[in-house]
Motif scaffolding. Sequence first.
Motif, PDB file in Angstrom:
ATOM      1  N   SER A 193       0.829  -1.209   0.000  1.00  0.00           N
ATOM      2  CA  SER A 193       0.000   0.000   0.000  1.00  0.00           C
ATOM      3  C   SER A 193       0.862   1.257   0.000  1.00  0.00           C
ATOM      4  O   SER A 193       0.711   2.142   0.833  1.00  0.00           O
ATOM      5  CB  SER A 193      -0.929  -0.011   1.217  1.00  0.00           C
ATOM      6  OG  SER A 193      -1.696  -1.187   1.221  1.00  0.00           O
TER       7      SER A 193
ATOM      8  N   HIS B   9      -2.822   1.825  -2.322  1.00  0.00           N
ATOM      9  CA  HIS B   9      -3.783   0.747  -2.578  1.00  0.00           C
ATOM     10  C   HIS B   9      -4.215   0.159  -1.242  1.00  0.00           C
ATOM     11  O   HIS B   9      -3.407   0.040  -0.329  1.00  0.00           O
ATOM     12  CB  HIS B   9      -3.096  -0.326  -3.440  1.00  0.00           C
ATOM     13  CG  HIS B   9      -3.993  -1.464  -3.774  1.00  0.00           C
ATOM     14  ND1 HIS B   9      -3.729  -2.765  -3.422  1.00  0.00           N
ATOM     15  CD2 HIS B   9      -5.168  -1.485  -4.427  1.00  0.00           C
ATOM     16  CE1 HIS B   9      -4.720  -3.538  -3.853  1.00  0.00           C
ATOM     17  NE2 HIS B   9      -5.602  -2.793  -4.455  1.00  0.00           N
ATOM     18  N   ASP B  10      -5.489  -0.218  -1.135  1.00  0.00           N
ATOM     19  CA  ASP B  10      -5.975  -0.693   0.167  1.00  0.00           C
ATOM     20  C   ASP B  10      -5.779  -2.190   0.370  1.00  0.00           C
ATOM     21  O   ASP B  10      -6.185  -2.736   1.397  1.00  0.00           O
ATOM     22  CB  ASP B  10      -7.454  -0.327   0.363  1.00  0.00           C
ATOM     23  CG  ASP B  10      -8.359  -1.008  -0.643  1.00  0.00           C
ATOM     24  OD1 ASP B  10      -7.854  -1.732  -1.519  1.00  0.00           O
ATOM     25  OD2 ASP B  10      -9.596  -0.818  -0.560  1.00  0.00           O
TER      26      ASP B  10
ATOM     27  N   HIS C  44      -7.217  -4.613  -1.195  1.00  0.00           N
ATOM     28  CA  HIS C  44      -8.292  -5.401  -1.811  1.00  0.00           C
ATOM     29  C   HIS C  44      -8.073  -5.342  -3.309  1.00  0.00           C
ATOM     30  O   HIS C  44      -8.221  -4.285  -3.921  1.00  0.00           O
ATOM     31  CB  HIS C  44      -9.662  -4.816  -1.460  1.00  0.00           C
ATOM     32  CG  HIS C  44      -9.997  -4.958  -0.012  1.00  0.00           C
ATOM     33  ND1 HIS C  44     -10.660  -6.044   0.495  1.00  0.00           N
ATOM     34  CD2 HIS C  44      -9.737  -4.156   1.039  1.00  0.00           C
ATOM     35  CE1 HIS C  44     -10.799  -5.908   1.796  1.00  0.00           C
ATOM     36  NE2 HIS C  44     -10.245  -4.775   2.153  1.00  0.00           N
TER      37      HIS C  44
END
Lengths: 302, 278
Positions: free
Chosen positions: B102, B113-114, B116
């Motif tokens: 992330s 980015h998370d 997922h």
Amino acid sequence: MAKTVRETIKYLIKSHLLKKKGKVFGQCLTAVGWVGGTLPEMYEKDGMIELSMADVAGGGIVTGSALMNERPIYVIRYQGFNWYNCPMIVNYAAKSKELWNKPCPVFVRGIGMEGGIGPVAGSSHHSLYFRMPGVKICAPMTPKEYTKIYKQYMKEKEVYYVSEHRGSFNNSKEFKNDLKGKKDLVLIAISITRFEVEKAKKILEDKGYKIGICHVLWIKPFKIPSEAYEIIKSSKKGAILLDDDYVDGISNSIANKINLKTNKSIYTMGLKDKTAGAHKKVDNLPPNYKEIVKFAKKILNE
Amino acid sequence: MNKIDFEIFKLAAECRNFEINVFNAVKNKKITIPVYLSAGQEYIPATLAYLIKKELKINPYIFPQHRCHSIYISFGGNKLKLVKELLGLKGGCSYTKGGSASIHSEEIKMIGHDGHMGTQVPIGVGSCFTSKKPTIVFMGDAAAEEDYVLSSLGWASTKKLPILFIVEDNNLSILTEKKIRRNWNMHDVAKSFKMKGYEINDNPKEISKFKKYFFKEPMLLNIKTNRLFWHSGAGQDNPDIFDRLNFEMKRIGNKSFKENILIKNYIDKLWQRQLEKL
Ligand SMILES: Cc1ncc(C[n+]2csc(CCOP(=O)(O)OP(=O)(O)O)c2C)c(N)n1
Ligand SMILES: [Mg+2]
């Protein structure tokens, strides 16, 4: 004539768009009805954006918009759609500021409604957001409350879940707490149940009971006046917390918090633990004043 | 030898030498968080970064997925800050909260980015729709299968956004091959959504052919590549896999071998100094 909640929301959204603070996203917004009359008649060129029917992606698109220094308003026409709409709001928008110092302030308008609409998406589902960090949740039911929370959102950098209810759209009155003197029982009400507790209080007081009332605007962080805790502490029978969601969510959780602070029993009433059916006999509605009176009497007579 | 080939090689070699250091630090238990090594795939971001930043002089918004070290480095992310991030030291590029998957960097407009997989696609699309600025979104061949990814491609096409979708197609979702998961291809999907869609391999010459379309309209490039190491952590599934960097190094010849040694020394030192702080 005083403004209704409907007119208030419409006015705030119009000025939000005219001042280019951010876009309004949602499905079927510009169709007949304009989401219960809460939207101005504006279109994509004005910032009123029709999302496709891809519900999960829609929440992500709005999240992305909030990353670009705009303040999107995300209209969710029935709160139950949140099961598809909220994943990227709670997992990304709500975490972005804490993780990367990058605010992602989405204003989610989740609209509750029930009664004869069957098992699909009715009632309030604010509990879905409640367990996640980084989201503020409120349920404004009056024009002043709505204006206040919108202004506060514009000053902050948080994700707001605004749990609306269509049953409040015609309302132009403000509510008042009754937290003075000694009470037998206190009714703490969230969302549409706030209209019912007013009626229930009157009936119970006509029968000689002393009933306190505490209206809840802020669900997360949960906020009620400090007098409310004092009144509950000194009451005979504690309180009933009422909600338009299933009780195994926000209600039981908040009831536990109040219980720890007051050492009194805090009962909960909300949707029954069953799926709503389409016809009246099999529907699942939030507690009405008759049910509240009945339950209150049971507690008071125990 | 072509100057452009050499410039792209240099970027890719920085990424590779960085990843080898990460690999060793994981093996030696100096890095204790999950890491997603991009070794083998670095020619994709290296080529794109060269074309977009150096040739087109565009600083796009970048939406990566979890395998993102090479994206960060190629697009000019501060390497020292990434070392610190991975080691959990103060001054990490994502405040030590992002870790390997992330990475967030305001400096290079790379948006975290998370974790997922695929969420970066709708989020990147929404961001591009609002900013109207050039935006590049990376995804894996598996993330591309996410329902919300597919529907976001459709919306980006409908809105004619200045967006470039890159599928880093290493044929794997952890260890599950593409042919087990689906019988369709991403470039066909893109075309059916009425945007330009192509399937190519990570040869920089092939990627360069599409530069003329970048950010003029939505486009998807499904770029075939190879992951050298495990999905997560430090290990090797298949030692015989094709290695684009080695291939290009041999093709370019002596100069690239020498340059690689210089880059290796510099990156090894960068790591060494931080490892000493642990
Ligand atoms: C929504 C979601 N589902 C599942 C996972 C678990 N997961 C992590 S990485 C991965 C495979 C990703 O493959 P791909 O998108 O091709 O990227 P690659 O790892 O090959 O670079 C999976 C299934 C996840 N992180 N997020
Ligand atoms: Mg893959």
